[in-house]
Structure formats: C-alpha cells, structure tokens
Enzyme design. Structure first.
Site, PDB file in Angstrom:
ATOM      1  N   TYR A   1     -13.789  -9.398   9.339  1.00 46.16           N
ATOM      2  CA  TYR A   1     -15.133 -10.118   8.548  1.00 46.16           C
ATOM      3  C   TYR A   1     -14.754 -11.678   8.482  1.00 46.16           C
ATOM      4  O   TYR A   1     -15.819 -12.511   8.088  1.00 46.16           O
ATOM      5  CB  TYR A   1     -15.404  -9.738   7.201  1.00 46.16           C
ATOM      6  CG  TYR A   1     -14.445  -9.406   6.473  1.00 46.16           C
ATOM      7  CD1 TYR A   1     -13.888 -10.696   5.582  1.00 46.16           C
ATOM      8  CD2 TYR A   1     -13.323  -8.441   6.331  1.00 46.16           C
ATOM      9  CE1 TYR A   1     -12.780 -10.710   4.934  1.00 46.16           C
ATOM     10  CE2 TYR A   1     -12.397  -8.435   5.438  1.00 46.16           C
ATOM     11  CZ  TYR A   1     -11.962  -9.466   4.755  1.00 46.16           C
ATOM     12  OH  TYR A   1     -10.978  -9.382   3.744  1.00 46.16           O
TER      13      TYR A   1
ATOM     14  N   LYS B   1       0.956  -1.146  -0.067  1.00 51.18           N
ATOM     15  CA  LYS B   1      -0.126   0.073   0.041  1.00 51.18           C
ATOM     16  C   LYS B   1       0.821   1.398   0.171  1.00 51.18           C
ATOM     17  O   LYS B   1       0.520   2.223  -0.460  1.00 51.18           O
ATOM     18  CB  LYS B   1      -0.834   0.016   1.266  1.00 51.18           C
ATOM     19  CG  LYS B   1      -1.983  -0.992   1.129  1.00 51.18           C
ATOM     20  CD  LYS B   1      -3.007  -0.852   1.963  1.00 51.18           C
ATOM     21  CE  LYS B   1      -4.415  -1.664   1.904  1.00 51.18           C
ATOM     22  NZ  LYS B   1      -5.351  -1.546   2.838  1.00 51.18           N
TER      23      LYS B   1
ATOM     24  N   ASN C   1      -5.933   3.120  21.270  1.00 51.60           N
ATOM     25  CA  ASN C   1      -5.041   2.100  20.734  1.00 51.60           C
ATOM     26  C   ASN C   1      -4.147   1.626  21.741  1.00 51.60           C
ATOM     27  O   ASN C   1      -3.846   2.362  22.708  1.00 51.60           O
ATOM     28  CB  ASN C   1      -4.308   2.838  19.521  1.00 51.60           C
ATOM     29  CG  ASN C   1      -3.410   1.615  18.672  1.00 51.60           C
ATOM     30  OD1 ASN C   1      -4.128   0.730  18.501  1.00 51.60           O
ATOM     31  ND2 ASN C   1      -2.331   1.898  18.527  1.00 51.60           N
TER      32      ASN C   1
ATOM     33  N   ALA D   1      -6.139   0.492   8.445  1.00 50.87           N
ATOM     34  CA  ALA D   1      -7.602   0.563   8.235  1.00 50.87           C
ATOM     35  C   ALA D   1      -8.152   1.788   9.259  1.00 50.87           C
ATOM     36  O   ALA D   1      -9.309   2.563   9.041  1.00 50.87           O
ATOM     37  CB  ALA D   1      -8.251  -0.942   8.593  1.00 50.87           C
TER      38      ALA D   1
ATOM     39  N   THR E   1      -0.917   1.048  21.473  1.00 54.68           N
ATOM     40  CA  THR E   1       0.299   1.838  21.602  1.00 54.68           C
ATOM     41  C   THR E   1      -0.082   3.618  21.292  1.00 54.68           C
ATOM     42  O   THR E   1      -0.714   3.757  20.294  1.00 54.68           O
ATOM     43  CB  THR E   1       1.237   1.372  20.314  1.00 54.68           C
ATOM     44  OG1 THR E   1       1.073   0.062  20.261  1.00 54.68           O
ATOM     45  CG2 THR E   1       2.483   2.106  20.633  1.00 54.68           C
TER      46      THR E   1
END
Ligand SMILES: NC(=O)c1ccc[n+]([C@@H]2O[C@H](COP(=O)([O-])OP(=O)(O)OC[C@H]3O[C@@H](n4cnc5c(N)ncnc54)[C@H](OP(=O)(O)O)[C@@H]3O)[C@@H](O)[C@H]2O)c1
Length: 267
Positions: free
Chosen positions: A215, A63, A148, A128, A150
């Site tokens: 999912y 990505k 989160n 994400a 971290t």
C-alpha cells in the site's frame, strides 16, 4: 490502552487509523506504537499483563516470538505459526491472526467481491501470503494457486489451503478470477514508476480482479499496468483497515466504523 509492538514501528499508520475508530465510536481507548527490539517479545507480552493493556497488535519481527508467552491460539494463528493480534478472553491471552480474514472482509464489504467459488492466484509465500491463502480457502475459494520465487515455500503455503491449494506458475494466471500480490515487490516504489513487477502484466486481463497488498505507494506499478489492461484493481489499504477493525472488535466488543478508518488511513 492498546498498541502495536514491532520494529521499526514509529512510522506505522495504525495509530492514526485505530484512534480515529476509537474516537468515532466514543470509546475511551487509545492506541500507541511501541518500538520493541528483536528478542524482547516475551517482555512485551509480560508488560501487557502487568500494565493491563487492553490489546496488542503484533508486527515484524515478533509475530512468531510472542506465541510462547500466550495462553491460547486461534486455529488460524496455530496453522500459520504467527500472531498479529493479542486479545483477552477472560484472564487468558489469546493470539489471533487476522490478516487473511481482513482481506476477505475488505473484498466482501468494501469492494463487493466474494472469493467464494473464485479461482485465486496468490503471488508470494511469506507471512501475508500464507494468511491470505488460508483465509481464501476458508472463504470457499474454488482453488488457491500459490506462485512464488522459491517454489518449495510456495508448496508449503499452498498446503494451508488444504484440498483447494496447490503450487503453480505464472501460466496459472490465465484462468484466475482473483490475482493477489502478496510479495513485497513494489513496496516503496515511486508513484508512476514502471518497475519492479511481481508478475508479467501481459498475463493479466479484463476478466480479472488484481489486488496488491502493498500500500506504499497506493497505486503500485502492478496495479497501474493491470488497470491499463482492463482489470479491476484493489489497493492494500482495505486489508489494513479491515484487519484493524477485526482487532478493535476483539478488544472492545464494538464493531468500528470502516469509512472513518479508511479515511484516516488514506489521509
Ligand atoms: N495491506 C496489508 O494490510 C498488508 C498486511 C501484511 C503485509 N502487507 C504487505 O505484503 C507484503 C509482503 O509481506 P510479508 O510480511 O508476507 O513479507 P515476507 O514474509 O518477507 O514475504 C515476502 C514474499 O515476497 C517474495 N519476494 C520478495 N522479493 C521478491 C522478488 N524480488 N521477486 C519475487 N518475489 C519476491 C518472497 O519470495 P521468497 O519466498 O522467494 O523469498 C516472499 O514470498 C509487504 O509489502 C507488506 O507490506 C500488507
């Protein structure tokens, strides 16, 4: 011809979902999964130009690596430093990031939930989560709190929401309208298993919508417990379908049939 590049990608559901959309729209297109080894993202983009592929989806681990080979980035892709979809604009290759917009479109279109004005808690700060945080802010969320493991990464992700973003703790769940699990916790857990959980379910309640981006399985331990506590729950397939629908529209100019794609993903 379009496809997805990544590794491992052979078990991706995307070909089934995208090819079902092409067939339903009578589009003379096909979509395949291409295993591309780490470090070969530039070769794949070069192949896209040479072979004249009509579009590419991009997944782990490419990505970020594809960016150097593209002609242009959308503001979302530039902010997120990550591309999940490559489309042509004339003879230029443009990198998009459609994950967060996919979630917002899915909530609005398929689930009738509007993030505008909503108080949101996003669990996680990975790729994400970052895309979702930015898209929620752009959709007009009242606040976007990132929780989160971290905290430093949580702060970085929260900055993507601008003035409405901040890093927080589980205590922030009490006032949240939308709770979104964007951690990888729950991925691959056997259906019905009680653990693991990204957050203490005692903090969830009937006034909330709880969304899990995971999912596999469709009903994660988090969604099961949230439902038992009276919350409305939304699984991760809607986001998968809608980000693919955005990509198809970018590639072909045709808005695909969401119900067909959703049925293919669930099958
Ligand atoms: N539905 C969809 O269309 C869709 C789209 C994209 C992704 N996803 C799913 O979303 C999930 C996240 O993907 P990603 O690409 O963002 O992954 P990622 O970049 O690897 O980020 C993972 C996140 O999960 C957190 N995390 C991991 N293990 C944890 C644990 N045991 N306890 C607490 N937090 C933990 C990490 O926290 P640290 O920062 O502390 O490491 C990080 O914030 C995956 O399951 C992926 O399949 C779904």
């Amino acid at each position: 011809m379009a496809g997805v590049i990544g590794t491992p990608v052979r078990h991706s559901r995307s070909p089934a979902v995208v090819n079902a959309a092409f067939a339903a729209a009578c589009l003379d297109w096909t979509y395949a999964a291409f295993e591309v080894a780490p470090g070969r993202a530039a070769d794949a983009v070069s192949a896209m130009r040479t072979l004249g592929l009509g579009g590419l989806s991009v997944t782990t681990p490419h990505k970020r690596d594809v960016i150097a080979s593209l002609d242009e980035l959308t503001p979302a892709a530039a902010d997120l430093d990550a591309v999940n979809c490559i489309a042509w604009a004339g003879d230029r290759l443009v990198g998009h990031n459609t994950d967060g917009d996919g979630l917002v479109a899915s909530l609005r279109a398929s689930d009738g939930i509007d993030p505008t004005g909503a108080r949101c808690v996003v669990l996680g700060a990975g790729g994400a989560a970052r895309s979702v945080v930015r898209a929620l802010a752009e959709a007009g969320a009242a606040d976007v709190v990132v929780v989160n493991r971290t905290p430093e990464k949580g702060e970085e992700a929260a900055a993507l929401a601008g003035a409405v973003g901040r890093s927080g703790t589980e205590a922030d769940l009490a006032s949240a309208d939308l709770v979104i699990n964007a951690t990888s916790v729950g991925m691959g857990v056997a259906p019905g298993a009680e653990e693991p959980l990204p957050v203490d379910p005692q903090r969830l309640g009937a006034h909330q919508v709880v969304i899990d981006l995971v999912y596999l399985p469709l009903q994660t331990p988090l969604l099961l417990l949230a439902e038992q506590r009276g919350a409305r729950t939304v699984d991760g397939l809607g986001m998968l379908v809608h980000q693919a629908a955005i990509a198809i529209t970018l590639w072909t100019g045709v808005a695909p049939d969401i119900a067909t794609m959703d049925a293919a993903a669930r099958a």
